[in-house]
Design an enzyme around this catalytic site. Structure first.
Site, short mmCIF file in Angstrom:
data_model
loop_
_atom_site.label_atom_id
_atom_site.label_comp_id
_atom_site.label_asym_id
_atom_site.label_seq_id
_atom_site.Cartn_x
_atom_site.Cartn_y
_atom_site.Cartn_z
N GLU A 157 -29.74 50.40 47.92
CA GLU A 157 -30.40 51.69 47.75
C GLU A 157 -30.91 52.32 49.05
OE1 GLU A 157 -33.30 50.90 44.66
OE2 GLU A 157 -31.76 50.32 43.23
N ASN A 198 -25.01 48.78 48.07
CA ASN A 198 -25.13 49.04 46.63
C ASN A 198 -26.14 50.17 46.42
OD1 ASN A 198 -24.66 48.04 43.88
ND2 ASN A 198 -26.77 47.29 43.91
N HIS A 234 -26.52 53.03 36.38
CA HIS A 234 -27.57 53.12 35.35
C HIS A 234 -27.44 54.51 34.73
CE1 HIS A 234 -29.33 49.32 36.37
NE2 HIS A 234 -29.37 49.66 37.65
N GLU A 262 -24.25 47.41 38.03
CA GLU A 262 -25.46 47.32 37.19
C GLU A 262 -25.35 48.22 35.97
OE1 GLU A 262 -29.06 47.86 39.50
OE2 GLU A 262 -28.23 46.76 41.22
N ASP A 264 -25.51 50.12 32.69
CA ASP A 264 -26.14 50.24 31.38
C ASP A 264 -26.14 51.71 30.99
OD1 ASP A 264 -28.39 51.07 32.92
OD2 ASP A 264 -29.41 49.15 32.66
#
Ligand code: G2I
Length: 447
Positions: A157, A198, A234, A262, A264
């Site tokens: 990030e 990432n 996300h 990641e 979702d």
């Protein structure tokens, strides 16, 4: 006069007959996701919590996924809560579980602005000290797991939404060079590990992903060891970026791997069959985009069960973001992942409504029965329940439904006020009937 039979004879009469619209869930017979992914040369991973890797959670994590990412266990604050005093317990446990189950491990994460130990964030450091702390941290952690980690999220990030560098401990203290330095130190500690940057909100083509693209291009041109880009993903229900595949492809064209790290898909609670179907479509879009690009290494979900997801704690009122529900039942999203990986599923991804028949009281010439229609992962706007009385029973009266009997065939349809059965809800109607001899419970058909 009514006289209730008591004790075991009553219990024997109150037998339920359930019938599904569809075949009962049989996911265990389907090919595990990890086998489908392996056949396509892809990774299907999940973030895990080490302490939960037993029982059903451990069974699913081991059987369905070929890669594990420690959700928190490898973060600096976890592994070095006090300077110089290390706690590798959970990280070691996850690595050992992965090795025992022939799984890859994705290391997460070495350089981040969150979940750092307070001794680090509260300290006052010169840039030389900060640089040396970071170098030691990377060398220690990557070195400990050398040969056991397929890919590291080295830098996590680093960007703001507008593509400028995020103001962090690292950027403010060391400038943008902390990124190539971290990659170089990680490479020195484990030359075989794939090294990633990432970030989130970099799934589509936008200012942030373009900044990441330009950084990777620059690092490649300078010979810095960068092997891949992690798109966290996300996502919000119905909002898979339309440029996802194009974005994956443009990174691949730079000569790096891409992983969805990641995934979702969160929704406003409660979930219902419409939202779960949209979520399945969203999961499928993401998987399809990765399958379509050779250099997309695979997809990791950020927790495989709704009981182990960061979403409800961070976005109150939102959740149900993962492929399994809180009771470890696979959701439509699970089947969507399987289908995108080339699998065929034996259970339709739409859930079911069931009808359950029971005798609630019985006397010498008559009985009272009831039928409950319940829906899970599906819903009804009207219904018709039918059955055949096998021993001469005859309906005399019904409530909360309109029932008619012709010979042995009984048909009951909803009343004006109870045709709607929502996902997760149920409707019950009752009837009186006569009987003699025996009173076996019939099987009820819906539809
Ligand atoms: O925030 C979602 C993810 C975004 N990308 C980087 C990931 O590392 C990040 O993961 C989450 C974990 O899933 C959460 O579990 O990172 C959160 C912290 O930013 C994690 O939350 C923390 C809670 O904030 C703590 O209160 C808790 O003690 O999890 C800790 C362990 O359960």
């Amino acid at each position: 006069m009514r006289s209730l039979r008591t004790g075991s004879s009553l219990a024997a009469l109150v037998t339920g007959a359930a019938l599904l619209f569809t075949a009962p869930a049989a996911h265990a017979a389907d090919t595990p996701l990890r086998d489908l992914a392996a056949a396509k040369g892809k990774v299907i991973g999940t973030a895990v919590t080490g302490s939960k890797l037993t029982g059903t959670y451990g069974d699913i994590a081991g059987a369905q996924f070929n890669s594990l990412t420690p959700g928190n266990a490898m973060k600096w604050g976890t592994v070095e809560p006090t300077q110089g005093s290390f706690n590798w317990t959970e990280a070691d446990q996850i690595v050992a579980f992965a090795q025992a189950h022939n799984q890859q491990v994705r290391g997460h994460t070495l350089v981040w602005h969150n979940q750092n130990p307070s001794w680090l964030t509260n300290g006052t450091w010169t840039s030389a000290q900060l640089s040396s702390l970071l170098q030691n941290h990377i060398g220690t952690e990557v070195g400990r797991y050398k040969g056991k980690i397929t890919a590291w999220d080295v830098v996590n990030e680093p960007f703001n939404e507008d593509g400028t560098y995020r103001s962090t401990l690292w950027y403010n203290g060391l400038g943008a060079d902390y990124i190539p330095n971290a990659l170089t130190w990680a490479h020195a500690a484990d030359p075989a590990a794939k090294l990633y940057i990432n970030d989130y909100n970099v799934e589509g083509v936008n200012a942030k992903s373009t900044a990441l693209y330009n950084l990777v291009k620059d690092l490649k041109s300078r010979g810095v060891p960068i092997d891949g880009v992690g798109l966290q993903a996300h996502l919000i229900l119905g909002q898979v970026p339309s440029s996802l595949q194009q974005n994956i492809q443009r990174f691949a064209d730079l000569g790096v791997d891409v992983s969805v790290t990641e995934l979702d898909v969160r929704m406003a609670l409660p979930s219902d069959s419409t939202k779960l179907a949209q979520q399945a479509a969203d999961y499928k879009s993401v998987l399809n985009a990765c399958v379509a690009v050779t250099r997309c290494a695979g997809v990791t979900v950020w927790g495989f069960t709704d009981s182990d997801s960061w979403v409800p704690g961070t976005f109150p009122g939102y959740g149900a973001a993962t492929p399994y529900d809180e009771n470890y039942a696979p959701k439509p999203a699970y089947y969507a992942i399987a289908e995108a990986l080339g699998g065929t599923t034996t259970t339709p991804p739409t859930g079911a409504c069931t009808a359950t028949y029971s005798v609630t009281s019985q006397w010498n010439t008559g009985f009272t029965g009831q039928v409950t229609i319940g829906c899970s992962g599906a819903s009804l706007s009207s219904w018709k329940a039918s059955w055949t009385f096998g021993a001469g029973q005859q309906i005399t009266q019904a409530w909360n439904a309109t029932c008619s009997q012709s010979g042995t065939a009984v048909t009951c349809t909803n009343a004006s006020y109870n045709g709607s059965v929502p996902d997760g809800g149920s409707v019950t109607f009752g009837f009186n009937a006569s009987w003699s001899g025996s009173n076996p419970a019939p099987t009820v058909t819906l539809g």
